[in-house]
Write a protein that holds these residues in place. Structure first.
Motif: not given
Ligand SMILES: Nc1nc2c(ncn2[C@@H]2O[C@H](COP(=O)(O)OP(=O)(O)O)[C@@H](O)[C@H]2O)c(=O)[nH]1
Ligand SMILES: [Ca+2]
Length: 448
Positions: A172-198
């Motif tokens: 209910q009190n969702q506090r999602t976490v971001g992820i950092l995936d470092l693969g062999g050929a590409s990397t991803q960063i993903t998160f749920l922005p809380q700030a409108e400015s983001t």
């Protein structure tokens, strides 16, 4: 186990798995085969689903996993041989799944950054060979299910999975976490922005709106092709895209006396160290910075958010004793830097272990600090040998549009024997700006 993509957006009459009624008439067990064709290896996941009654969603009953190295992209000029590696894994599926179910068991292969980096024709040739192999097999091959997954979905699906595993999708009190995936050929960063400015500051390309469990999300997700750990090695050596197999590539991040060869993406690279005076952390860091500086987006908000880092972040942290392989742990960005410093400074004395360890740790440090803009004291949860990527498997909604699945509270980590998460869903349609999830886009993240 859980339909995270809200069923009202799971549209489409074609279903990848037998419809509920059919599956109940024949049997309440069904199967699915998912290949994750990563840049460093190909992995098969064979899922057994069980549906106890028509009122309940099917649940994941069992998963069998196997992998081979190298990845498909190593067979850039031998597509048939590449497909042979897949055949070996597919034979396992035949041994596991009863023959009565073969023709109703869908098989899907999703390739990530290894194939994204290849010239399109060569990547297509590899996929065509696999497609042919699948079609000759007794399994069901849905259209468009042998393909390259794009980096955006790779990021979204990993985010969904980690947040599912950490219980955030139900909280209910969702506090999602971001992820950092470092693969062999590409990397991803993903998160749920809380700030409108983001959201305002980010390019629209990196914002993914979607809905699941009656909640709306607008994720920030950015995939960097060529910034996976192994591709970065080549970039640091100045060899990325290089085809000259006779050339010697040198770096201050390598042991001075080193002369060796390394095969990646089907190409043999000769590499070695530099003079002792220019070897070590400082010169290595400077070298690494050249490939990172001003190449990555730095959403300010990430500095105040929790991130889970896995794949090569995890591997290197375990390799160097920074965390326990089973428990995982919390690592500060500066811990990576300290470890890099130590390993790089010892390059001239010791020549054991991986010759790339100094380079890898330095790259991870620079990527986190100068690339994404994390602080020295930013804490990262390096918890799992989490295998993210395409390993999640979508079957089109078993549920009629609008019917919905109750988002039951579920703590998959506690007492769960299964290490994979089934994220089921369909393409997102309807709401404005909702991204469509293409066919066969499935995400299942195994956590070892
Ligand atoms: N998804 C997945 N990752 C794995 C598996 N085995 C190893 N890895 C990790 O994946 C990373 C390599 O990434 P890979 O998926 O090959 O490259 P990508 O195509 O750039 O994502 C390393 O950190 C490996 O430890 C696996 O079975 N599944
Ligand atoms: Ca991967």
């Amino acid at each position: 186990e859980v339909d995270v993509f809200s069923p009202q957006y799971g549209i489409g009459n074609e279903e990848l798995l037998p419809s509920r009624s059919t599956s109940l008439n024949i049997s309440n067990i069904f199967y699915g085969i998912m290949f994750d064709a990563g840049s460093t290896g190909t992995r098969i996941h064979i899922y057994t689903f069980m549906q106890k009654s028509s009122a309940e969603p099917p649940h994941l009953d069992n998963e069998i996993f196997e992998s081979v190295k190298p990845g498909l992209s190593a067979y850039v000029d031998q597509p048939e041989q590449g497909a042979e590696t897949v055949r070996g894994l597919l034979d396992m599926a035949k041994q596991t799944i009863p023959s009565t179910h073969w023709s109703s068991t869908p098989v899907v292969l999703k390739a990530t950054a290894g194939l994204r980096l290849l010239p399109e024709q060569k990547a297509q040739a590899l996929l065509s060979e696999v497609q042919e192999l699948f079609e000759e097999s007794p399994f069901l091959v849905p259209d468009e299910c042998v393909s390259i997954m794009n980096g955006t979905y790779e990021g979204i699906l990993a985010w969904v999975t980690i947040n599912f595993l950490t219980g955030q999708l139900y909280d209910q009190n969702q506090r999602t976490v971001g992820i950092l995936d470092l693969g062999g050929a590409s990397t991803q960063i993903t998160f749920l922005p809380q700030a409108e400015s983001t959201l305002k500051a980010a390019s629209e390309k990196y914002i993914s709106p979607f809905e699941m469990f009656n909640r709306s999300y607008k994720l920030y997700t950015h995939s960097y092709l060529g910034f996976g750990l192994k591709a970065a090695r080549l970039a640091i050596l100045g060899a990325l895209g290089g085809k000259d197999e006779s050339r010697m590539y040198r770096s201050s991040c390598l042991p001075p006396s080193l002369k060796a060869e390394w095969k990646f993406g089907g190409i043999n690279y000769k590499y070695g160290g530099m003079a002792e005076e220019v070897t070590g952390f400082q010169s290595c860091y400077a070298e690494v910075l050249k490939v990172i500086r001003e190449k990555l987006d730095q959403p300010a908000e990430i500095r105040s958010r929790t991130f889970y880092a896995f794949s090569y972040y995890y591997d290197r942290a375990v390799d160097t004793g920074m965390i326990d392989g089973d428990q995982g742990g919390i690592i500060l960005v500066k811990d990576f830097e300290m470890k890099a410093n130590k390993v790089c400074e010892a390059l001239t004395e010791t020549n054991t272990g991986s010759p790339f360890l100094c380079m890898d740790l330095t790259y991870i440090t620079a990527l986190l600090k100068e690339g994404f803009g994390f602080y020295d004291h930013t804490e990262l949860q390096v918890r799992w040998r989490a295998y993210s990527g395409t390993t999640v498997w979508l079957f089109r909604s078993h549920y009629k549009t609008g019917e919905g699945i109750p988002p039951t509270p579920f703590s998959p980590l506690a007492g769960s024997t299964h290490k994979s998460v089934l994220v089921r869903g369909g393409p997102h349609q309807g709401a404005e700006g909702i991204r469509e999830l293409p066919r066969c886009q499935a995400t299942l993240l195994s956590v070892g």
